[in-house]
Scaffold this motif. Structure first.
Motif, PDB file in Angstrom:
ATOM      1  N   LEU A   1      -3.368   5.777   6.205  1.00 24.64           N
ATOM      2  CA  LEU A   1      -4.754   6.217   6.363  1.00 24.64           C
ATOM      3  C   LEU A   1      -5.143   7.206   5.275  1.00 24.64           C
ATOM      4  CD1 LEU A   1      -7.237   6.325   8.402  1.00 24.64           C
ATOM      5  CD2 LEU A   1      -6.163   8.397   9.273  1.00 24.64           C
ATOM      6  N   CYS A   2      -6.343   7.019   4.742  1.00 19.31           N
ATOM      7  CA  CYS A   2      -6.909   8.026   3.849  1.00 19.31           C
ATOM      8  C   CYS A   2      -7.529   9.091   4.740  1.00 19.31           C
ATOM      9  CB  CYS A   2      -7.977   7.424   2.931  1.00 19.31           C
ATOM     10  SG  CYS A   2      -8.879   8.699   2.026  1.00 19.31           S
ATOM     11  N   MET A   3      -6.970  10.305   4.694  1.00 24.75           N
ATOM     12  CA  MET A   3      -7.438  11.385   5.569  1.00 24.75           C
ATOM     13  C   MET A   3      -8.826  11.875   5.142  1.00 24.75           C
ATOM     14  SD  MET A   3      -4.768  11.962   7.553  1.00 24.75           S
ATOM     15  CE  MET A   3      -4.372  13.651   7.928  1.00 24.75           C
ATOM     16  N   LYS A   4      -9.137  11.728   3.868  1.00 26.47           N
ATOM     17  CA  LYS A   4     -10.419  12.225   3.371  1.00 26.47           C
ATOM     18  C   LYS A   4     -11.585  11.345   3.843  1.00 26.47           C
ATOM     19  CE  LYS A   4     -12.588  14.072  -0.722  1.00 26.47           C
ATOM     20  NZ  LYS A   4     -12.310  14.756  -1.947  1.00 26.47           N
ATOM     21  N   TYR A   5     -11.388  10.037   3.798  1.00 24.97           N
ATOM     22  CA  TYR A   5     -12.464   9.107   4.171  1.00 24.97           C
ATOM     23  C   TYR A   5     -12.260   8.499   5.563  1.00 24.97           C
ATOM     24  CZ  TYR A   5     -14.154   9.427  -0.590  1.00 24.97           C
ATOM     25  OH  TYR A   5     -14.657   9.903  -1.770  1.00 24.97           O
ATOM     26  N   ASP A   6     -11.136   8.801   6.177  1.00 28.10           N
ATOM     27  CA  ASP A   6     -10.803   8.284   7.502  1.00 28.10           C
ATOM     28  C   ASP A   6     -10.876   6.747   7.541  1.00 28.10           C
ATOM     29  OD1 ASP A   6      -9.949   8.580  10.103  1.00 28.10           O
ATOM     30  OD2 ASP A   6     -11.982   8.658  10.923  1.00 28.10           O
ATOM     31  N   LYS A   7     -10.314   6.136   6.508  1.00 30.77           N
ATOM     32  CA  LYS A   7     -10.280   4.672   6.427  1.00 30.77           C
ATOM     33  C   LYS A   7      -8.888   4.227   6.013  1.00 30.77           C
ATOM     34  CE  LYS A   7     -15.115   3.840   5.513  1.00 30.77           C
ATOM     35  NZ  LYS A   7     -16.122   3.347   4.614  1.00 30.77           N
ATOM     36  N   HIS A   8      -8.565   2.980   6.353  1.00 28.62           N
ATOM     37  CA  HIS A   8      -7.264   2.425   6.019  1.00 28.62           C
ATOM     38  C   HIS A   8      -7.332   1.680   4.691  1.00 28.62           C
ATOM     39  CE1 HIS A   8      -5.471   3.318   9.918  1.00 28.62           C
ATOM     40  NE2 HIS A   8      -6.627   2.974  10.455  1.00 28.62           N
ATOM     41  N   PRO A   9      -6.657   2.182   3.676  1.00 30.32           N
ATOM     42  CA  PRO A   9      -6.622   1.438   2.413  1.00 30.32           C
ATOM     43  C   PRO A   9      -5.785   0.163   2.558  1.00 30.32           C
ATOM     44  CG  PRO A   9      -5.803   3.689   2.120  1.00 30.32           C
ATOM     45  CD  PRO A   9      -5.929   3.446   3.582  1.00 30.32           C
TER      46      PRO A   9
ATOM     47  N   PHE B   1      -8.433  -2.850  -1.186  1.00 25.99           N
ATOM     48  CA  PHE B   1      -9.513  -1.924  -0.854  1.00 25.99           C
ATOM     49  C   PHE B   1      -9.028  -0.481  -0.906  1.00 25.99           C
ATOM     50  CE2 PHE B   1     -11.575   0.492   2.680  1.00 25.99           C
ATOM     51  CZ  PHE B   1     -12.815   0.637   2.091  1.00 25.99           C
ATOM     52  N   ILE B   2      -9.613   0.279  -1.825  1.00 22.44           N
ATOM     53  CA  ILE B   2      -9.339   1.715  -1.897  1.00 22.44           C
ATOM     54  C   ILE B   2     -10.654   2.421  -1.563  1.00 22.44           C
ATOM     55  CG2 ILE B   2      -8.712   3.625  -3.420  1.00 22.44           C
ATOM     56  CD1 ILE B   2      -6.930   1.656  -4.929  1.00 22.44           C
ATOM     57  N   PRO B   3     -10.706   3.134  -0.443  1.00 26.01           N
ATOM     58  CA  PRO B   3     -11.981   3.695   0.031  1.00 26.01           C
ATOM     59  C   PRO B   3     -12.760   4.505  -1.003  1.00 26.01           C
ATOM     60  CG  PRO B   3     -10.322   3.901   1.730  1.00 26.01           C
ATOM     61  CD  PRO B   3      -9.613   3.369   0.513  1.00 26.01           C
ATOM     62  N   CYS B   4     -12.078   5.324  -1.800  1.00 23.99           N
ATOM     63  CA  CYS B   4     -12.818   6.143  -2.772  1.00 23.99           C
ATOM     64  C   CYS B   4     -12.951   5.451  -4.122  1.00 23.99           C
ATOM     65  CB  CYS B   4     -12.136   7.492  -2.957  1.00 23.99           C
ATOM     66  SG  CYS B   4     -10.625   7.409  -3.941  1.00 23.99           S
ATOM     67  N   GLU B   5     -12.329   4.294  -4.256  1.00 23.25           N
ATOM     68  CA  GLU B   5     -12.286   3.552  -5.521  1.00 23.25           C
ATOM     69  C   GLU B   5     -11.682   4.394  -6.648  1.00 23.25           C
ATOM     70  OE1 GLU B   5     -16.235   2.021  -6.054  1.00 23.25           O
ATOM     71  OE2 GLU B   5     -15.959   0.499  -4.514  1.00 23.25           O
TER      72      GLU B   5
ATOM     73  N   VAL C   1       0.844  -1.207   0.000  1.00 20.03           N
ATOM     74  CA  VAL C   1       0.000   0.000   0.000  1.00 20.03           C
ATOM     75  C   VAL C   1       0.871   1.246   0.000  1.00 20.03           C
ATOM     76  CG1 VAL C   1      -1.755   1.278   1.280  1.00 20.03           C
ATOM     77  CG2 VAL C   1      -1.857  -1.199   1.205  1.00 20.03           C
ATOM     78  N   LEU C   2       1.952   1.216   0.763  1.00 20.92           N
ATOM     79  CA  LEU C   2       2.827   2.390   0.884  1.00 20.92           C
ATOM     80  C   LEU C   2       3.618   2.673  -0.390  1.00 20.92           C
ATOM     81  CD1 LEU C   2       4.171   1.740   4.477  1.00 20.92           C
ATOM     82  CD2 LEU C   2       2.791   3.692   3.773  1.00 20.92           C
ATOM     83  N   GLU C   3       3.934   1.629  -1.140  1.00 17.81           N
ATOM     84  CA  GLU C   3       4.833   1.822  -2.280  1.00 17.81           C
ATOM     85  C   GLU C   3       4.154   1.785  -3.641  1.00 17.81           C
ATOM     86  OE1 GLU C   3       7.902  -1.074  -1.805  1.00 17.81           O
ATOM     87  OE2 GLU C   3       8.816  -0.017  -0.120  1.00 17.81           O
ATOM     88  N   SER C   4       3.129   0.983  -3.800  1.00 19.11           N
ATOM     89  CA  SER C   4       2.636   0.807  -5.162  1.00 19.11           C
ATOM     90  C   SER C   4       1.116   0.860  -5.304  1.00 19.11           C
ATOM     91  CB  SER C   4       3.156  -0.525  -5.709  1.00 19.11           C
ATOM     92  OG  SER C   4       2.718  -1.586  -4.894  1.00 19.11           O
ATOM     93  N   SER C   5       0.438   1.471  -4.370  1.00 17.13           N
ATOM     94  CA  SER C   5      -1.015   1.590  -4.530  1.00 17.13           C
ATOM     95  C   SER C   5      -1.365   2.965  -5.086  1.00 17.13           C
ATOM     96  CB  SER C   5      -1.708   1.389  -3.181  1.00 17.13           C
ATOM     97  OG  SER C   5      -1.468   2.498  -2.346  1.00 17.13           O
ATOM     98  N   LEU C   6      -2.595   3.131  -5.500  1.00 11.58           N
ATOM     99  CA  LEU C   6      -3.075   4.433  -5.975  1.00 11.58           C
ATOM    100  C   LEU C   6      -2.989   5.465  -4.849  1.00 11.58           C
ATOM    101  CD1 LEU C   6      -4.510   5.941  -8.332  1.00 11.58           C
ATOM    102  CD2 LEU C   6      -6.670   5.285  -7.240  1.00 11.58           C
ATOM    103  N   CYS C   7      -3.316   5.019  -3.650  1.00  6.58           N
ATOM    104  CA  CYS C   7      -3.313   5.927  -2.495  1.00  6.58           C
ATOM    105  C   CYS C   7      -1.919   6.480  -2.190  1.00  6.58           C
ATOM    106  CB  CYS C   7      -3.857   5.210  -1.260  1.00  6.58           C
ATOM    107  SG  CYS C   7      -5.589   4.739  -1.424  1.00  6.58           S
ATOM    108  N   SER C   8      -0.900   5.702  -2.463  1.00  4.10           N
ATOM    109  CA  SER C   8       0.456   6.154  -2.127  1.00  4.10           C
ATOM    110  C   SER C   8       0.852   7.425  -2.878  1.00  4.10           C
ATOM    111  CB  SER C   8       1.469   5.040  -2.383  1.00  4.10           C
ATOM    112  OG  SER C   8       1.541   4.758  -3.760  1.00  4.10           O
ATOM    113  N   SER C   9       0.187   7.714  -3.984  1.00  2.54           N
ATOM    114  CA  SER C   9       0.509   8.931  -4.736  1.00  2.54           C
ATOM    115  C   SER C   9      -0.562  10.002  -4.581  1.00  2.54           C
ATOM    116  CB  SER C   9       0.690   8.584  -6.215  1.00  2.54           C
ATOM    117  OG  SER C   9      -0.512   8.034  -6.730  1.00  2.54           O
ATOM    118  N   CYS C  10      -1.432   9.828  -3.619  1.00  2.00           N
ATOM    119  CA  CYS C  10      -2.546  10.769  -3.418  1.00  2.00           C
ATOM    120  C   CYS C  10      -2.236  11.736  -2.277  1.00  2.00           C
ATOM    121  CB  CYS C  10      -3.819   9.984  -3.098  1.00  2.00           C
ATOM    122  SG  CYS C  10      -5.264  11.019  -2.796  1.00  2.00           S
TER     123      CYS C  10
END
Ligand code: SF4
Length: 102
Positions: free
Chosen positions: A79-87, A91-95, A61-70
């Motif tokens: 943690l996704c600060m926008k949705y307050d969920k752990h990707p 699982f990507i909270p905002c898809e 998640v830290l290195e190669s997920s979509l969230c890592s570049s967000c």
């Protein structure tokens, strides 16, 4: 990450209590040596070990997920600060709909 901090604080409090009630057993000569060793063995070493497991578990998640570049992603808490969920890797909270570059 919060769980690691919580258990580290709890272990520290418990260790301080144990050292305080048993301070007369060892005497002054070895007290600081025992304090140093016990803090390393029961507080610092487990915290480092749990942190390494945390990083290893979330490596993908830290290195190669979509969230890592967000810009909404907090790497220290994974943690996704926008949705307050752990990707996670599955699982990507905002898809992907709320992704914004850093
Ligand atoms: S907004 Fe979407 S892409 Fe960005 S960190 Fe949150 S879940 Fe991930």
């Amino acid at each position: 990450m919060g769980e690691i901090v919580f258990w580290t604080i709890l272990r520290t409090a418990f260790l301080i209590f144990l050292l305080w009630i048993s301070k007369d057993v060892w005497g002054e000569k070895y007290f600081w040596l025992i304090v140093s060793l016990s803090f390393y063995l029961f507080v610092i070493s487990p915290a480092i070990s749990f942190y390494r497991k945390f990083v290893e578990k979330n490596k993908e998640v830290l290195e190669s997920s979509l969230c890592s570049s967000c810009k909404h992603f907090d790497e220290s808490a994974v943690l996704c600060m926008k949705y307050d969920k752990h990707p996670t890797k599955d699982f990507i909270p905002c898809e992907g709909s709320a992704w914004e570059p850093k």
